[in-house]
Design a protein around this motif. Sequence first.
Motif, PDB file in Angstrom:
ATOM      1  N   TRP A 150       3.813  50.460 -79.809  1.00 64.52           N
ATOM      2  CA  TRP A 150       2.679  51.379 -79.680  1.00 64.52           C
ATOM      3  C   TRP A 150       1.403  50.596 -79.411  1.00 64.52           C
ATOM      4  N   LEU A 151       0.568  51.134 -78.528  1.00 58.61           N
ATOM      5  CA  LEU A 151      -0.750  50.572 -78.278  1.00 58.61           C
ATOM      6  C   LEU A 151      -1.775  51.297 -79.151  1.00 58.61           C
ATOM      7  N   PRO A 152      -2.942  50.692 -79.373  1.00 58.45           N
ATOM      8  CA  PRO A 152      -3.945  51.313 -80.248  1.00 58.45           C
ATOM      9  C   PRO A 152      -4.404  52.688 -79.779  1.00 58.45           C
ATOM     10  N   ASP A 153      -4.328  52.967 -78.470  1.00 56.56           N
ATOM     11  CA  ASP A 153      -4.774  54.272 -77.984  1.00 56.56           C
ATOM     12  C   ASP A 153      -3.730  55.366 -78.168  1.00 56.56           C
ATOM     13  N   GLY A 154      -2.614  55.043 -78.818  1.00 57.34           N
ATOM     14  CA  GLY A 154      -1.574  56.038 -79.067  1.00 57.34           C
ATOM     15  C   GLY A 154      -0.527  56.150 -77.987  1.00 57.34           C
ATOM     16  N   SER A 155      -0.653  55.380 -76.921  1.00 50.54           N
ATOM     17  CA  SER A 155       0.378  55.387 -75.881  1.00 50.54           C
ATOM     18  C   SER A 155       1.535  54.472 -76.276  1.00 50.54           C
TER      19      SER A 155
END
Length: 537
Positions: free
Chosen positions: A313-318
């Motif tokens: 997971w990336l910090p932006d929720g993607s």
Amino acid sequence: MTKPSGILTSVIPFIVALLVGVVLGSVVQTQFNLAALQALGVDIPPGTRIATTLHDLASFAPLYAVLFSVGFVVSQSVAVALSCWLGGRFSVWLCTGGAVVGLWATLWLVNTLAPPPTLIAATRGIAGQVAMLATAGVAGVVFAGLRRHAQDAKRPRGFSGFAVFLAVGSLAVLPAISQPAQADLPYHIETLADDLAHPWSLAFLPDGRMLVTERPGRLRLLSNDGETLVQSLAGVPEVFAAGQAGLFDVALSPQFEDDRQVYLSYACGTAQANHTCLARAKLADNSLENVSEIFRAQPAKQGAAHFGGRIAWLPDGSLILTLGDGFDYREEAQNLGNHIGSIVRLNPDGSVPQDNPFVYYGEARPEIYSLGHRNVQGLVFDDQHQRLIAHEHGPRGGDEINIIEAGANYGWPIATGGLDYTGARVTPFEDYPGTEPPTLEWTPSIAPSGMALYSGELFHEWQGDLLVGALVNKEVRRVRLSDDASSAKDVEGLFGELGERIRDVRQGPEGAIYLLTDSPEGRLLRVMPTHLSPPDN
């Protein structure tokens, strides 16, 4: 004047013909591999072509000689016997046709039994197969012609000298491998669970329980001390399990405590048409509910190798999902029109983030985040330095750790430090304009698997380091990246005393290291500092 002996009339023509077949086959396979790169727009100067051809004659030809000689021995023996039975007629036709059939049978057998779908890359297409078989035919013509010429001087009494040569030539010796003794270790390894069928990935639930994927298609629920609570949760999607294919990664939604969402990557389809797929579901007590496939890599491919399958997971929720090149489709890793050999970025529902790098790029697949990958099976996001770190398998060498940037091309198969499994060059270039060089490369290959970025308190000396499972080395490599990710150092090997293939490496909530061993009776292991080891029972 002494006339040629029976050995001279049989064995020497065979040796000469064998050398002709091996040299021609090596040259042909090199040209087909280079032609595949040229089709991608790679410029290969004449000097580079010659150097690559000569390299393959030194590194590919010895292995090919072993493969080629197997079919050539049998086929020419049968051809000569049939020709003698027919009164010496049709020897050229029999030797030529036999050599072609012998090589075809050898390639079929090797491709059936060996792990790679197609061992010699040049034979992935019909044209390459025909060209390689034609070189065998030439060798058959040479053998028949030289043998007939020798027979004009003296007809051999039999085939006994040839048979002795073949028997001696079929022997091989394998070197022994020894392991160094282990010194006193600062950690203790305990088994939490065993009898796991090729476990692949591990996820920790907020209450301390664990989910473990098993490659045949089971999702096991364990207590925090490794006791099996549910051997196989119901609702797992149908999995294509064969070779390297099966159930891969398991990851929890960043909002798991609220939405109970679980994500699974897996191979789906059949041996003739399969994909890397991604599904999400709601975790219930003993099952998965509301299971839905949210992504399927396109197009379908054959075989059971190189699926990727790691999730982060990336910090932006993607969500990031890694893919593989399917082994036989390596040039497609440079084709933005499909997902093969890429890393994709998705929204949690499987839709495409509109800021993906290739969303508005012609016919490119909009999910693609980066391209030019072989088989990415290690993936972590470094929160401290805000960077996505991945590693991927090379062939014989060329395993890489890369810092993944949106839209970047990581070179496969245009640039790599590794050789093909046959010893042939995949490409003449270790780096190439427009592609990203690796931060760290392993040659020879360690076969990297799962990867963790250690941030716990139990092992202070490992903080900030990558812990990379190594299937071939049967250990975990500790790697330290520089703050700017411009360099990396392979510091040491850990847990080699286990002597087991390490499939996944995870940091537990308490800071311990958890390992999954890759075997039909795999284990879940926990690594703790020695001073915190439980007392002996």
